[in-house]
Design a protein around this motif. Structure first.
Motif, PDB file in Angstrom:
ATOM      1  N   LYS A 127     -57.641  -7.430  17.381  1.00 58.07           N
ATOM      2  CA  LYS A 127     -57.042  -8.235  16.329  1.00 58.07           C
ATOM      3  C   LYS A 127     -58.101  -9.146  15.713  1.00 58.07           C
ATOM      4  CE  LYS A 127     -52.435  -8.346  18.440  1.00 58.07           C
ATOM      5  NZ  LYS A 127     -51.314  -9.180  18.912  1.00 58.07           N
ATOM      6  N   GLY A 128     -58.258  -9.022  14.408  1.00 63.67           N
ATOM      7  CA  GLY A 128     -59.115  -9.972  13.697  1.00 63.67           C
ATOM      8  C   GLY A 128     -60.579  -9.623  13.657  1.00 63.67           C
ATOM      9  N   PHE A 129     -60.947  -8.355  13.935  1.00 61.97           N
ATOM     10  CA  PHE A 129     -62.362  -7.960  13.896  1.00 61.97           C
ATOM     11  C   PHE A 129     -62.580  -7.057  12.680  1.00 61.97           C
ATOM     12  CE2 PHE A 129     -65.988  -5.256  14.862  1.00 61.97           C
ATOM     13  CZ  PHE A 129     -66.907  -6.149  15.402  1.00 61.97           C
ATOM     14  N   LYS A 130     -63.324  -7.553  11.711  1.00 63.31           N
ATOM     15  CA  LYS A 130     -63.642  -6.793  10.492  1.00 63.31           C
ATOM     16  C   LYS A 130     -62.370  -6.203   9.876  1.00 63.31           C
ATOM     17  CE  LYS A 130     -68.429  -5.860  11.884  1.00 63.31           C
ATOM     18  NZ  LYS A 130     -69.128  -6.583  10.819  1.00 63.31           N
ATOM     19  N   THR A 131     -62.278  -4.882   9.723  1.00 65.43           N
ATOM     20  CA  THR A 131     -61.088  -4.281   9.105  1.00 65.43           C
ATOM     21  C   THR A 131     -59.973  -4.034  10.109  1.00 65.43           C
ATOM     22  OG1 THR A 131     -61.865  -1.992   9.437  1.00 65.43           O
ATOM     23  CG2 THR A 131     -62.532  -3.095   7.404  1.00 65.43           C
ATOM     24  N   LEU A 132     -60.183  -4.433  11.363  1.00 67.83           N
ATOM     25  CA  LEU A 132     -59.206  -4.192  12.422  1.00 67.83           C
ATOM     26  C   LEU A 132     -58.348  -5.443  12.593  1.00 67.83           C
ATOM     27  CD1 LEU A 132     -61.689  -2.485  14.906  1.00 67.83           C
ATOM     28  CD2 LEU A 132     -60.280  -1.392  13.147  1.00 67.83           C
ATOM     29  N   LYS A 133     -57.351  -5.563  11.717  1.00 71.04           N
ATOM     30  CA  LYS A 133     -56.501  -6.749  11.728  1.00 71.04           C
ATOM     31  C   LYS A 133     -55.543  -6.740  12.909  1.00 71.04           C
ATOM     32  CE  LYS A 133     -53.101  -9.210   8.900  1.00 71.04           C
ATOM     33  NZ  LYS A 133     -52.293  -9.151   7.652  1.00 71.04           N
ATOM     34  N   ASP A 134     -54.924  -5.605  13.150  1.00 71.00           N
ATOM     35  CA  ASP A 134     -53.971  -5.467  14.250  1.00 71.00           C
ATOM     36  C   ASP A 134     -53.988  -4.005  14.685  1.00 71.00           C
ATOM     37  OD1 ASP A 134     -52.065  -5.861  16.135  1.00 71.00           O
ATOM     38  OD2 ASP A 134     -50.464  -6.439  14.757  1.00 71.00           O
ATOM     39  N   LEU A 169     -59.773 -14.110  16.694  1.00 72.17           N
ATOM     40  CA  LEU A 169     -60.142 -12.788  17.196  1.00 72.17           C
ATOM     41  C   LEU A 169     -59.609 -12.608  18.605  1.00 72.17           C
ATOM     42  CD1 LEU A 169     -62.005 -10.173  17.250  1.00 72.17           C
ATOM     43  CD2 LEU A 169     -63.778 -11.683  18.152  1.00 72.17           C
ATOM     44  N   GLU A 170     -59.029 -11.436  18.873  1.00 71.46           N
ATOM     45  CA  GLU A 170     -58.622 -11.077  20.236  1.00 71.46           C
ATOM     46  C   GLU A 170     -58.951  -9.606  20.467  1.00 71.46           C
ATOM     47  OE1 GLU A 170     -54.601 -11.749  21.356  1.00 71.46           O
ATOM     48  OE2 GLU A 170     -54.628 -13.871  20.803  1.00 71.46           O
ATOM     49  N   ILE A 171     -59.519  -9.309  21.623  1.00 69.86           N
ATOM     50  CA  ILE A 171     -59.712  -7.930  22.058  1.00 69.86           C
ATOM     51  C   ILE A 171     -59.098  -7.809  23.445  1.00 69.86           C
ATOM     52  CG2 ILE A 171     -61.346  -6.084  22.560  1.00 69.86           C
ATOM     53  CD1 ILE A 171     -63.334  -7.393  20.680  1.00 69.86           C
ATOM     54  N   GLY A 172     -58.156  -6.902  23.573  1.00 68.05           N
ATOM     55  CA  GLY A 172     -57.481  -6.715  24.848  1.00 68.05           C
ATOM     56  C   GLY A 172     -57.536  -5.265  25.282  1.00 68.05           C
ATOM     57  N   GLY A 197     -60.661 -13.814  23.623  1.00 66.85           N
ATOM     58  CA  GLY A 197     -60.457 -14.199  22.229  1.00 66.85           C
ATOM     59  C   GLY A 197     -60.950 -15.606  21.942  1.00 66.85           C
ATOM     60  N   THR A 198     -60.905 -15.937  20.681  1.00 66.47           N
ATOM     61  CA  THR A 198     -61.366 -17.244  20.225  1.00 66.47           C
ATOM     62  C   THR A 198     -60.266 -18.283  20.407  1.00 66.47           C
ATOM     63  OG1 THR A 198     -60.729 -16.597  17.979  1.00 66.47           O
ATOM     64  CG2 THR A 198     -63.043 -16.327  18.590  1.00 66.47           C
TER      65      THR A 198
END
Length: 374
Positions: A8-15, A74-77, A92-93
């Motif tokens: 979530k929230g990385f470049k074009t990867l919104k969700d 930003l979150e990466i799970g 994430g931030t």
């Protein structure tokens, strides 16, 4: 291996959320976000190794990392499984309630671990039944790293840290793989393939067993190859990749692209202990179509030994090899500002559509989506 990924929230990867297999392939038109998925995983590796704030700085700062959503969060799970243990990990931030950022680690199965980064930047690092261990002054990425360094750390947590910290982003250039390079302590293989000869030379000196594994993997594809060598080519000590066939040595400039790529694929995995998450951009690029099946067989061999691969491709020929594995095919598109994804196995009537036609042809026709607009 990683079984589920959300970004979530990385470049074009919104969700963005997707299931992964031991070998997954991303298809879609140019500029749809395939490379951003690989970059997000490489970024995750940097966050696990060095902490999230440092990873953002090294990636070029907020403007190069965050989606243009305005909230700059930003979150990466992910979910992963090693042996009998399932793991969930989230990084994430900062948020209004998590001022120091987000990091959560949870395990189920053989080991019971629950740890989260608190609003004060502290966390409990304890395995069920152990004495509580409170650590302060943490940033996202610290929990997994500190757990892995802890005496008696469960093997699945150590494996997860090793897997994520060793993420390898590979966008190999044949010219760079053929280039000479100078051996040095700690030299690393670059994403474009630079330093391949130097890394092989280092492994031969410092990790001979690993070097032998690479030789065996390459020989399994090309039995005529009995050794991988790194001959010196100038007075500065620079070396190039070479192979031994029938007691003759052939340097990189006399080797086929396919053989060179086989060597690079094995090296990028084995240099990280044979348990790497490898993000591979277009392995079919510049390779003769007849070699593509051999390339994929090599990827599967390396994956079976403990690695995991995420590939991107524009090749219907490579895609044909996944006809019987629709769960491994991820179709990306970008109808607006954001990347969308569908798993081939989730599409209705896909098996009916495949009757009498190859998967590559079906995708090329546009029926499945993930192709440039006409």
């Amino acid at each position: 291996m990683i079984t589920q990924l959300s970004i979530k929230g990385f470049k074009t990867l919104k969700d963005f959320s997707v299931s992964l297999t031991r070998v997954s392939v991303l298809v879609g038109p140019n500029n749809c976000g395939k490379s951003n998925v690989l970059r997000a995983l490489s970024f995750l590796g940097a966050a696990v190794r060095e902490g999230l704030p440092t990873a953002i700085l090294k990636a070029g700062g907020d403007s190069e990392v965050f989606s243009r959503t305005g909230d700059q969060h930003l979150e990466i799970g992910l979910e992963a499984r090693f042996g009998k243990t399932s793991l969930k990990y989230l990084i994430g931030t900062a948020t209004p309630t998590r001022a120091h950022g987000i990091e959560d680690l949870t395990t189920e199965g053989e080991y019971q671990v629950r740890s989260s980064l608190g609003s004060d930047g502290s966390a409990d690092l304890a395995i069920a039944g152990d004495d509580r261990s409170r650590v302060s002054g943490l940033v996202p990425g610290s929990i997994l790293r500190l757990f892995s360094q802890r005496l008696g750390c469960p093997e699945p947590i150590r494996r997860l840290h090793e897997f994520l910290g060793g993420v390898a982003l590979a966008d190999f250039s044949m010219d760079r793989l053929r280039d000479k390079s100078r051996p040095a302590p700690g030299v690393q293989l670059q994403a474009n393939g630079e330093n391949l000869a130097a890394v092989l030379d280092r492994l031969h000196g410092d990790a001979l067993a690993t070097h032998k594994k690479i030789e065996r993997e390459v020989s399994s594809v090309a039995p005529s190859i009995t050794g991988i060598v790194t001959p010196t080519v100038d007075t500065h000590g620079n070396k190039v990749v070479g192979i031994v066939e029938s007691d003759q040595t052939f340097k990189a400039d006399s080797m086929s692209d396919g053989i060179l790529l086989f060597i690079a694929l094995s090296t990028v995995s084995q240099a990280n202990g044979g348990r790497a998450l490898v993000c591979l951009e277009e392995p079919d690029r510049g390779i003769h179509p007849r070699r593509i099946r051999e390339i994929l067989e090599q990827v599967n061999r390396v994956a079976a030994a403990g690695s995991q691969f995420i590939l991107t491709t524009h090749s219907p020929v490579l895609l044909n090899e996944f006809r019987d594995y629709p769960e491994s095919v991820l179709i990306l598109d970008r109808p607006d500002e954001w990347t969308r994804v569908q798993q081939l196995s989730s599409l209705p009537d896909v098996q009916t559509q495949l009757r009498g036609v190859s998967l590559g042809e079906l995708w090329y026709s546009g029926v499945l989506g993930g192709v440039p607009p006409k």
